[in-house]
Design a protein around this motif. Sequence first.
Motif, PDB file in Angstrom:
ATOM      1  N   UNK A 133       3.936   2.648  -1.222  1.00 47.89           N
ATOM      2  CA  UNK A 133       4.459   4.024  -1.239  1.00 47.89           C
ATOM      3  C   UNK A 133       4.774   4.480  -2.661  1.00 47.89           C
ATOM      4  N   UNK A 134       5.296   3.571  -3.473  1.00 47.34           N
ATOM      5  CA  UNK A 134       5.726   3.947  -4.821  1.00 47.34           C
ATOM      6  C   UNK A 134       4.578   3.999  -5.824  1.00 47.34           C
ATOM      7  N   UNK A 135       3.672   3.035  -5.755  1.00 43.32           N
ATOM      8  CA  UNK A 135       2.665   2.907  -6.811  1.00 43.32           C
ATOM      9  C   UNK A 135       1.223   2.895  -6.325  1.00 43.32           C
ATOM     10  N   UNK A 136       1.024   2.655  -5.060  1.00 43.49           N
ATOM     11  CA  UNK A 136      -0.335   2.442  -4.573  1.00 43.49           C
ATOM     12  C   UNK A 136      -0.872   3.597  -3.767  1.00 43.49           C
ATOM     13  N   UNK A 137      -1.586   3.229  -2.728  1.00 45.38           N
ATOM     14  CA  UNK A 137      -2.279   4.229  -1.920  1.00 45.38           C
ATOM     15  C   UNK A 137      -1.385   4.854  -0.865  1.00 45.38           C
ATOM     16  N   UNK A 138      -0.141   4.415  -0.744  1.00 44.93           N
ATOM     17  CA  UNK A 138       0.799   5.006   0.196  1.00 44.93           C
ATOM     18  C   UNK A 138       0.487   4.708   1.645  1.00 44.93           C
ATOM     19  N   UNK A 139      -0.023   3.526   1.918  1.00 45.60           N
ATOM     20  CA  UNK A 139      -0.414   3.162   3.278  1.00 45.60           C
ATOM     21  C   UNK A 139       0.814   3.001   4.171  1.00 45.60           C
ATOM     22  N   UNK A 140       0.715   3.451   5.405  1.00 46.04           N
ATOM     23  CA  UNK A 140       1.826   3.253   6.337  1.00 46.04           C
ATOM     24  C   UNK A 140       1.927   1.785   6.751  1.00 46.04           C
ATOM     25  N   UNK A 141       3.096   1.412   7.235  1.00 48.79           N
ATOM     26  CA  UNK A 141       3.353   0.037   7.638  1.00 48.79           C
ATOM     27  C   UNK A 141       2.341  -0.428   8.692  1.00 48.79           C
ATOM     28  N   UNK A 142       2.001   0.438   9.623  1.00 45.30           N
ATOM     29  CA  UNK A 142       1.064   0.061  10.681  1.00 45.30           C
ATOM     30  C   UNK A 142      -0.291  -0.348  10.103  1.00 45.30           C
ATOM     31  N   UNK A 143      -0.747   0.335   9.061  1.00 43.24           N
ATOM     32  CA  UNK A 143      -2.025  -0.013   8.432  1.00 43.24           C
ATOM     33  C   UNK A 143      -1.941  -1.368   7.743  1.00 43.24           C
ATOM     34  N   UNK A 144      -0.809  -1.643   7.099  1.00 46.78           N
ATOM     35  CA  UNK A 144      -0.624  -2.933   6.428  1.00 46.78           C
ATOM     36  C   UNK A 144      -0.600  -4.056   7.457  1.00 46.78           C
ATOM     37  N   UNK A 145       0.158  -3.885   8.534  1.00 46.84           N
ATOM     38  CA  UNK A 145       0.242  -4.922   9.565  1.00 46.84           C
ATOM     39  C   UNK A 145      -1.114  -5.146  10.230  1.00 46.84           C
ATOM     40  N   UNK A 146      -1.845  -4.070  10.482  1.00 48.67           N
ATOM     41  CA  UNK A 146      -3.171  -4.198  11.082  1.00 48.67           C
ATOM     42  C   UNK A 146      -4.111  -4.978  10.161  1.00 48.67           C
ATOM     43  N   UNK A 147      -4.091  -4.652   8.861  1.00 45.08           N
ATOM     44  CA  UNK A 147      -4.931  -5.369   7.902  1.00 45.08           C
ATOM     45  C   UNK A 147      -4.548  -6.838   7.826  1.00 45.08           C
TER      46      UNK A 147
END
Length: 160
Positions: A133-147
Amino acid sequence: MMTSFFPICDEPARLPLPPTNDVANLRRKLQADARARRRDFGRYAALHRGTPAAIAHLDAGVRVHLNPVRGWLPPEEPSPTANSDAAPDRATFFFAVGNEIRSLTVDAASRDLLPELAGLGPTTCDAWERHSRAFGCGAPRAAILDLVRRAADEGLVAVG
């Protein structure tokens, strides 16, 4: 300072593998890297064996570790006859698992998340989400957990 997808270490002998369009060559390089980095790869393999049990505790602060023996193919360039506005939206990551080289093709969002994980090193999903959220692509938590779940099933990440 932005780090590349392959922050293995500072030693010249272990510099990251650059992206390549030659799958066979990349596979040979990854096999050689796995042999040269036997100790690191062995530690990762041991950690990955415990991943199925640890994946249930992603919200409890377990760390996500990226496979140290990895490489990637950049997305294919669109053909000259294709729509010029169409951007490539997939990339293929190759990594060692046991005695084989596996691959995982990811979409654009995941393609941007994996370099973030490489830059962070072993980290929790909470810290990864804050960084994104601060420095990257701003991915939501659900996208991170899915990956993480998808990549753990294949062997690209270990959880523990």
